[in-house]
Design a protein around this motif. Structure first.
Motif, PDB file in Angstrom:
ATOM      1  N   UNK A 310       0.964  -1.273   0.012  1.00 53.05           N
ATOM      2  CA  UNK A 310      -0.249   0.051   0.072  1.00 53.05           C
ATOM      3  C   UNK A 310       0.778   1.227   0.129  1.00 53.05           C
ATOM      4  N   UNK A 311       1.884   1.220   0.949  1.00 50.95           N
ATOM      5  CA  UNK A 311       2.787   2.464   0.986  1.00 50.95           C
ATOM      6  C   UNK A 311       3.499   2.579  -0.560  1.00 50.95           C
ATOM      7  N   UNK A 312       4.273   1.558  -0.964  1.00 51.02           N
ATOM      8  CA  UNK A 312       5.072   1.964  -2.222  1.00 51.02           C
ATOM      9  C   UNK A 312       4.104   2.188  -3.392  1.00 51.02           C
ATOM     10  N   UNK A 313       2.868   1.670  -3.377  1.00 52.07           N
ATOM     11  CA  UNK A 313       1.898   2.061  -4.302  1.00 52.07           C
ATOM     12  C   UNK A 313       1.625   3.561  -4.097  1.00 52.07           C
ATOM     13  N   UNK A 314       1.391   4.122  -3.101  1.00 54.57           N
ATOM     14  CA  UNK A 314       1.075   5.460  -2.865  1.00 54.57           C
ATOM     15  C   UNK A 314       2.181   6.239  -3.213  1.00 54.57           C
ATOM     16  N   UNK A 315       3.437   5.787  -2.994  1.00 55.73           N
ATOM     17  CA  UNK A 315       4.705   6.545  -3.197  1.00 55.73           C
ATOM     18  C   UNK A 315       4.947   6.660  -4.720  1.00 55.73           C
ATOM     19  N   UNK A 317       2.255   6.378  -7.060  1.00 58.59           N
ATOM     20  CA  UNK A 317       1.148   7.609  -7.234  1.00 58.59           C
ATOM     21  C   UNK A 317       1.487   8.950  -7.375  1.00 58.59           C
ATOM     22  N   UNK A 318       2.358   9.359  -6.234  1.00 58.33           N
ATOM     23  CA  UNK A 318       2.902  10.656  -6.230  1.00 58.33           C
ATOM     24  C   UNK A 318       2.299  11.344  -4.837  1.00 58.33           C
ATOM     25  N   UNK A 319       2.416  10.570  -3.902  1.00 54.67           N
ATOM     26  CA  UNK A 319       2.024  11.315  -2.553  1.00 54.67           C
ATOM     27  C   UNK A 319       3.135  11.232  -1.541  1.00 54.67           C
ATOM     28  N   UNK A 320       3.115  12.381  -0.701  1.00 58.05           N
ATOM     29  CA  UNK A 320       3.902  12.280   0.193  1.00 58.05           C
ATOM     30  C   UNK A 320       3.963  11.532   1.503  1.00 58.05           C
ATOM     31  N   UNK A 321       5.034  10.708   1.578  1.00 58.61           N
ATOM     32  CA  UNK A 321       4.824   9.638   2.558  1.00 58.61           C
ATOM     33  C   UNK A 321       5.244   9.914   4.194  1.00 58.61           C
ATOM     34  N   UNK A 322       4.290   9.726   5.098  1.00 61.03           N
ATOM     35  CA  UNK A 322       4.393   9.920   6.251  1.00 61.03           C
ATOM     36  C   UNK A 322       4.121   8.474   7.036  1.00 61.03           C
ATOM     37  N   UNK A 323       5.356   7.927   7.341  1.00 61.31           N
ATOM     38  CA  UNK A 323       5.210   6.476   7.580  1.00 61.31           C
ATOM     39  C   UNK A 323       6.074   5.934   8.690  1.00 61.31           C
ATOM     40  N   UNK A 324       5.542   4.829   9.440  1.00 57.79           N
ATOM     41  CA  UNK A 324       6.372   4.316  10.387  1.00 57.79           C
ATOM     42  C   UNK A 324       7.630   3.466   9.803  1.00 57.79           C
ATOM     43  N   UNK A 325       8.482   3.250  10.748  1.00 57.05           N
ATOM     44  CA  UNK A 325       9.586   2.217  10.144  1.00 57.05           C
ATOM     45  C   UNK A 325       9.069   0.994  10.089  1.00 57.05           C
ATOM     46  N   UNK A 326       8.169   0.617  10.627  1.00 53.71           N
ATOM     47  CA  UNK A 326       7.439  -0.706  10.677  1.00 53.71           C
ATOM     48  C   UNK A 326       6.909  -1.152   9.112  1.00 53.71           C
ATOM     49  N   UNK A 327       6.491  -0.054   8.223  1.00 50.55           N
ATOM     50  CA  UNK A 327       6.296  -0.320   7.052  1.00 50.55           C
ATOM     51  C   UNK A 327       7.163  -1.075   6.214  1.00 50.55           C
ATOM     52  N   UNK A 328       8.272  -0.917   6.523  1.00 48.14           N
ATOM     53  CA  UNK A 328       9.525  -1.407   5.801  1.00 48.14           C
ATOM     54  C   UNK A 328       9.987  -0.823   4.785  1.00 48.14           C
ATOM     55  N   UNK A 329       9.445   0.313   4.616  1.00 46.60           N
ATOM     56  CA  UNK A 329       9.702   1.006   3.099  1.00 46.60           C
ATOM     57  C   UNK A 329      10.882   2.018   3.113  1.00 46.60           C
ATOM     58  N   UNK A 330      11.685   2.105   2.368  1.00 40.86           N
ATOM     59  CA  UNK A 330      12.854   2.760   2.301  1.00 40.86           C
ATOM     60  C   UNK A 330      12.536   4.095   1.569  1.00 40.86           C
ATOM     61  N   UNK A 368      10.990  13.250  -5.878  1.00 37.07           N
ATOM     62  CA  UNK A 368      11.949  12.562  -5.811  1.00 37.07           C
ATOM     63  C   UNK A 368      11.472  11.081  -5.245  1.00 37.07           C
ATOM     64  N   UNK A 369      10.602  10.981  -4.169  1.00 36.34           N
ATOM     65  CA  UNK A 369       9.917   9.723  -3.634  1.00 36.34           C
ATOM     66  C   UNK A 369       9.436   8.998  -4.579  1.00 36.34           C
ATOM     67  N   UNK A 370       8.749   9.598  -5.586  1.00 35.88           N
ATOM     68  CA  UNK A 370       7.599   8.981  -6.805  1.00 35.88           C
ATOM     69  C   UNK A 370       8.788   8.302  -7.561  1.00 35.88           C
ATOM     70  N   UNK A 371       9.796   9.003  -8.025  1.00 38.59           N
ATOM     71  CA  UNK A 371      10.597   8.619  -9.031  1.00 38.59           C
ATOM     72  C   UNK A 371      11.425   7.329  -8.042  1.00 38.59           C
ATOM     73  N   UNK A 372      11.781   7.538  -6.961  1.00 40.91           N
ATOM     74  CA  UNK A 372      12.688   6.590  -6.264  1.00 40.91           C
ATOM     75  C   UNK A 372      11.737   5.125  -6.175  1.00 40.91           C
ATOM     76  N   UNK A 373      10.656   5.155  -6.007  1.00 40.77           N
ATOM     77  CA  UNK A 373       9.660   4.244  -5.759  1.00 40.77           C
ATOM     78  C   UNK A 373       9.248   3.523  -7.101  1.00 40.77           C
ATOM     79  N   UNK A 374       9.150   4.231  -8.257  1.00 38.25           N
ATOM     80  CA  UNK A 374       8.804   3.660  -9.416  1.00 38.25           C
ATOM     81  C   UNK A 374      10.096   2.687 -10.124  1.00 38.25           C
ATOM     82  N   UNK A 375      11.162   3.026  -9.484  1.00 38.60           N
ATOM     83  CA  UNK A 375      12.065   2.106  -9.771  1.00 38.60           C
ATOM     84  C   UNK A 375      12.480   0.900  -8.812  1.00 38.60           C
ATOM     85  N   UNK A 376      12.886   1.432  -7.329  1.00 40.39           N
ATOM     86  CA  UNK A 376      12.956   0.553  -6.279  1.00 40.39           C
ATOM     87  C   UNK A 376      11.778  -0.473  -6.229  1.00 40.39           C
ATOM     88  N   UNK A 377      10.515  -0.087  -6.655  1.00 46.49           N
ATOM     89  CA  UNK A 377       9.517  -0.947  -6.221  1.00 46.49           C
ATOM     90  C   UNK A 377       8.647  -1.544  -7.521  1.00 46.49           C
TER      91      UNK A 377
END
Length: 394
Positions: A310-315, A317-330, A368-377
């Motif tokens: 859910x988090x990587x998908x929202x990244x 999409x182009x949304x700012x991430x406010x996330x816990x470390x527990x999401x496992x997302x870089x 920048x988070x959108x570009x990162x996520x489109x590649x990393x995930x």
């Protein structure tokens, strides 16, 4: 006639409720299109997607279906006939000898024990969560904190992993363990690290904002998850937005399927104009896209994940991430915000900072988070990593 019915059901199996999939498709067999046959594998993952074309519309939703189908394709590529069952099908009894057994759930132990000469097979565990013990503990901790904040609130656990008691046996039995993310790997005992490889998850396919849409004027927020409202931190988010009517929260997920949660937070979920409960939505729908266009940030104070799709998908999409470390997302350095303790006070403070952030800075970080996520995930990266692992052991 029975053969005709079964062929029809096979063609349209992705539209069937799970109970019918289990009834009619205890096992689906997918054979390599060409090349010599090297062996036979049993894959316990998603039966609805097994053997579908890569461009099939049903693979556009949650990426688990796509990843399951991709794993089958990799086995086929290396010469394996694949028998696929649904990971929740605990009634399936293996009748054939398998050269490899790949399981998305803790059912690996049972499948190996029941399969003829199962111990001789290559045994691969691919849990979709962090350690089962860790996940169960984190949900109970969150429920206890909810009870402390709201005296008398009764909430039953929704995400308890049933195989917790045999997790140690599964870890010892497995020849290879593939998890999503280094954060998930760290939740397992160190003695098994030599067996564990961490890879990025593949995101689901949703609407991708263009550069002009990244910072909408209203700056609304979204909580976007499935089952397990308390584990995923919705209770905390609701308490923040109930105190701050100037901020708008959109809730997309199966919250109505948790009547105890709906009872505890009836006021917040049904009576406040700045909190909008949309329920479960088709991520390809116009209604979902309209919500995404209004939002600037997704909030994910989850207590335990592997890597949250859910988090990587929202990244992406182009949304700012406010996330816990527990999401496992870089997150890329200097972009997005991690929550430290996921307290109501911390979430409130950081939501306020994001809401009032300079538009140019906000746009830069989201881009920048959108570009990162489109590649990393990406799906391409998942395939590359999973194939690199499987090709060495099958």
């Amino acid at each position: 006639m029975k053969k005709l019915i079964r062929n029809y059901l096979k063609k349209y199996r992705e539209h069937l409720p799970l109970k019918y999939q289990k009834k009619y498709f205890k096992c689906v067999t997918i054979k390599p299109i060409k090349g010599p046959i090297k062996g036979r594998a049993l894959v316990s993952y998603s039966i609805t997607s097994a053997g579908l074309p890569k461009d099939h519309k049903s693979l556009d939703f949650h990426s688990c279906a796509w990843m399951s189908n991709e794993i089958i394709s990799i086995f086929n590529k290396y010469g394996y006939i694949v028998d696929c069952i649904h990971y929740n099908n605990h009634n399936f009894i293996p009748q054939k000898k398998y050269d490899a057994i790949f399981s998305f759930s803790g059912d690996l132990l049972r499948l190996v024990a029941y399969a003829p000469e199962g111990k001789d097979a290559i045994k691969i565990w691919h849990p979709g969560t962090s350690s089962l013990k860790h996940t169960n503990l984190k949900e109970i901790e969150r429920i206890n904190k909810l009870s402390d904040r709201r005296t008398g609130a009764l909430y039953s656990p929704k995400r308890q992993e049933p195989y917790e008691k045999v997790e140690d046996a599964i870890l010892k039995l497995s020849d290879k363990i593939v998890v999503f993310g280094e954060n998930a790997k760290r939740t397992f005992p160190e003695e098994f690290y030599n067996k564990i490889t961490a890879i990025p998850v593949a995101s689901s396919s949703v609407y991708i904002k263009n550069k002009d849409e990244l910072v909408p004027g209203g700056r609304e927020f979204i909580w976007y998850f499935g089952v397990g409202a308390v584990l995923k931190g919705l209770d905390l988010v609701l308490e923040v937005f109930a105190k701050n009517p100037q901020w708008t929260l959109n809730i997309v997920g199966s919250v109505r399927g948790e009547p105890d949660f709906m009872k505890i937070y009836k006021h917040e979920l049904t009576e406040l104009p700045n909190i909008k409960l949309h329920g479960h939505m088709n991520p390809k729908s116009k209604e979902f896209r309209d919500i995404i266009r209004r939002c600037v940030c997704f909030i994910a104070p989850s207590a335990s994940e592997s890597i949250s799709v859910a988090c990587t998908t929202m990244m992406q999409t182009g949304l700012y991430p406010l996330i816990s470390v527990g999401t496992g997302v870089r997150l890329p350095e200097g972009c997005g915000t991690y929550l430290d303790d996921c307290s109501v006070n911390e979430i409130e403070k950081k939501v306020g900072q994001i809401y009032s952030m300079d538009e140019k800075e906000l746009h830069t970080q989201i881009s920048q988070t959108q570009s990162f996520a489109l590649d990393e995930y990406s799906k391409e990266k998942f395939t590359k990593n999973m194939e690199a692992i499987l090709s060495k052991i099958i």
